[in-house]
Design an enzyme around this catalytic site. Structure first.
Site, PDB file in Angstrom:
ATOM      1  N   ASP A 103       0.834  -1.213   0.000  1.00  0.00           N
ATOM      2  CA  ASP A 103       0.000   0.000   0.000  1.00  0.00           C
ATOM      3  C   ASP A 103       0.861   1.253   0.000  1.00  0.00           C
ATOM      4  O   ASP A 103       1.787   1.376   0.816  1.00  0.00           O
ATOM      5  CB  ASP A 103      -0.854   0.047   1.279  1.00  0.00           C
ATOM      6  CG  ASP A 103      -2.252  -0.480   1.060  1.00  0.00           C
ATOM      7  OD1 ASP A 103      -2.729  -0.504  -0.088  1.00  0.00           O
ATOM      8  OD2 ASP A 103      -2.873  -0.886   2.070  1.00  0.00           O
ATOM      9  N   GLU A 163     -13.904  -2.932  -1.305  1.00  0.00           N
ATOM     10  CA  GLU A 163     -14.077  -3.125   0.133  1.00  0.00           C
ATOM     11  C   GLU A 163     -15.472  -2.700   0.578  1.00  0.00           C
ATOM     12  O   GLU A 163     -15.915  -1.590   0.278  1.00  0.00           O
ATOM     13  CB  GLU A 163     -12.997  -2.324   0.899  1.00  0.00           C
ATOM     14  CG  GLU A 163     -13.100  -2.497   2.415  1.00  0.00           C
ATOM     15  CD  GLU A 163     -11.870  -2.015   3.180  1.00  0.00           C
ATOM     16  OE1 GLU A 163     -10.860  -1.627   2.551  1.00  0.00           O
ATOM     17  OE2 GLU A 163     -11.940  -2.033   4.429  1.00  0.00           O
TER      18      GLU A 163
HETATM   19  O1  KIV Z   1      -4.642  -2.116   4.351  1.00  0.00           O
HETATM   20  C1  KIV Z   1      -5.294  -3.149   4.165  1.00  0.00           C
HETATM   21  O2  KIV Z   1      -5.185  -4.127   4.904  1.00  0.00           O
HETATM   22  C2  KIV Z   1      -6.218  -3.184   3.037  1.00  0.00           C
HETATM   23  C3  KIV Z   1      -7.153  -4.341   2.960  1.00  0.00           C
HETATM   24  C4  KIV Z   1      -8.247  -4.184   3.935  1.00  0.00           C
HETATM   25  C5  KIV Z   1      -7.657  -4.546   1.580  1.00  0.00           C
HETATM   26  O3  KIV Z   1      -6.224  -2.306   2.231  1.00  0.00           O
END
Ligand code: KIV
Length: 271
Positions: free
Chosen positions: A90, A189
């Site tokens: 991310d 989500e």
């Molecule tokens: O940060 C995370 O764990 C996520 C998931 C919930 C898809 O983005």
């Protein structure tokens, strides 16, 4: 038929192929070397080094405070553990929304300093320039629509998204935009299952759901939630496979007792 066990290294192409063949994609989060080893050994297809690390690893209320340096530390630890799974990282809040050049610089840092396989970021039309620029550098991008926790202060709650027609239509448009831009996959989500199924049917890239029903191409859960390490979080979509909070507090409790009563260490546990 599932052939996932025979695949030596999951790439973005393997994930696309799974959708074409109708094989469901398994995805889970991990944030450190030990958990990365466990989930990779178990045969998970995709590991997400999610910014949910802010919640489960650091104890923050939201995902907003985690920094790019911290995400890089978590992701590099996971990558060192992984042999087979595709590792997606991310981009944290504030590292890609400002402008597309900053977004590319953030994505390049992740790829260079962690050796992960792809990045994920939240949003549709609003961040499309950032997505396009990251893709020009050959960095695979996974999109994320529906409940986007980095925008929690805009919405105020973590309730189900896109129940109203206008929001549902925007989500469909955004999903198509992300596909056209060249994202290799999309996370949806906490949206109604019917809407998620419709999106998965209308776009050719894999759609991975969390709280989005069974009509999508794969599922993702936060590892600490499904293992029951986090015992204070019980949304309807979560299936708990263990109750590790109880198991672990019990084990530590027994260790404390053994230390206090002199039972540990015994003769065989010393030199
Ligand atoms: O940060 C995370 O764990 C996520 C998931 C919930 C898809 O983005």
């Amino acid at each position: 038929m599932s052939v996932h066990k025979e695949i030596k290294k999951v790439t973005t192409h393997v994930v696309s192929d799974m959708k074409q063949r109708g094989e469901k994609i398994s995805m889970i989060t991990a944030y450190d070397y030990s958990m990365g080893t466990i989930v990779d050994t178990a045969g998970i297809d995709v590991i997400l080094v999610g910014d949910s690390a802010a919640n489960v690893m650091a104890g923050y209320e939201t995902t907003l405070p985690i920094t790019l340096d911290q995400m890089i530390y978590h992701a590099a630890s996971v990558v060192r553990a992984v042999k087979r799974a595709l590792v997606v990282v991310d981009l944290p809040f504030g590292t890609y929304q400002g402008n597309s050049h900053e977004a590319l610089a953030s994505a390049i840092r992740v790829m260079k300093e962690t050796e992960a396989d792809a990045i994920k970021l939240e949003g549709g039309e609003e961040v499309i320039e950032s997505i396009r620029r990251i893709l020009t550098a050959g960095i695979p991008v996974m999109g994320h629509l529906g409940l986007t926790p980095q925008s929690i202060h805009k919405f105020g709650t973590y309730t189900v998204r896109a129940k109203e027609e206008a929001e549902a239509q925007k989500l469909i448009n955004d999903a198509k935009l992300l596909e056209e831009a060249g994202c290799f996959a999309l996370v949806l989500e906490k949206i109604p299952a019917d809407l998620a199924t419709k999106v998965a049917k209308e776009i050719s890239i894999p759609v991975i759901g969390i709280g989005a029903g069974s009509g999508v191409d794969g599922q993702v859960l936060v590892l600490h939630d499904m293992l029951g390490i986090n015992n204070g979080f019980s949304p309807r979509f979560l299936r708990r496979y263990l109750n590790l909070f109880t198991e672990m507090t019990g084990a530590v409790g027994r260790y404390i007792d053994d230390v206090k009563n002199g039972d540990f260490p015994n003769e065989n546990e010393q030199y």
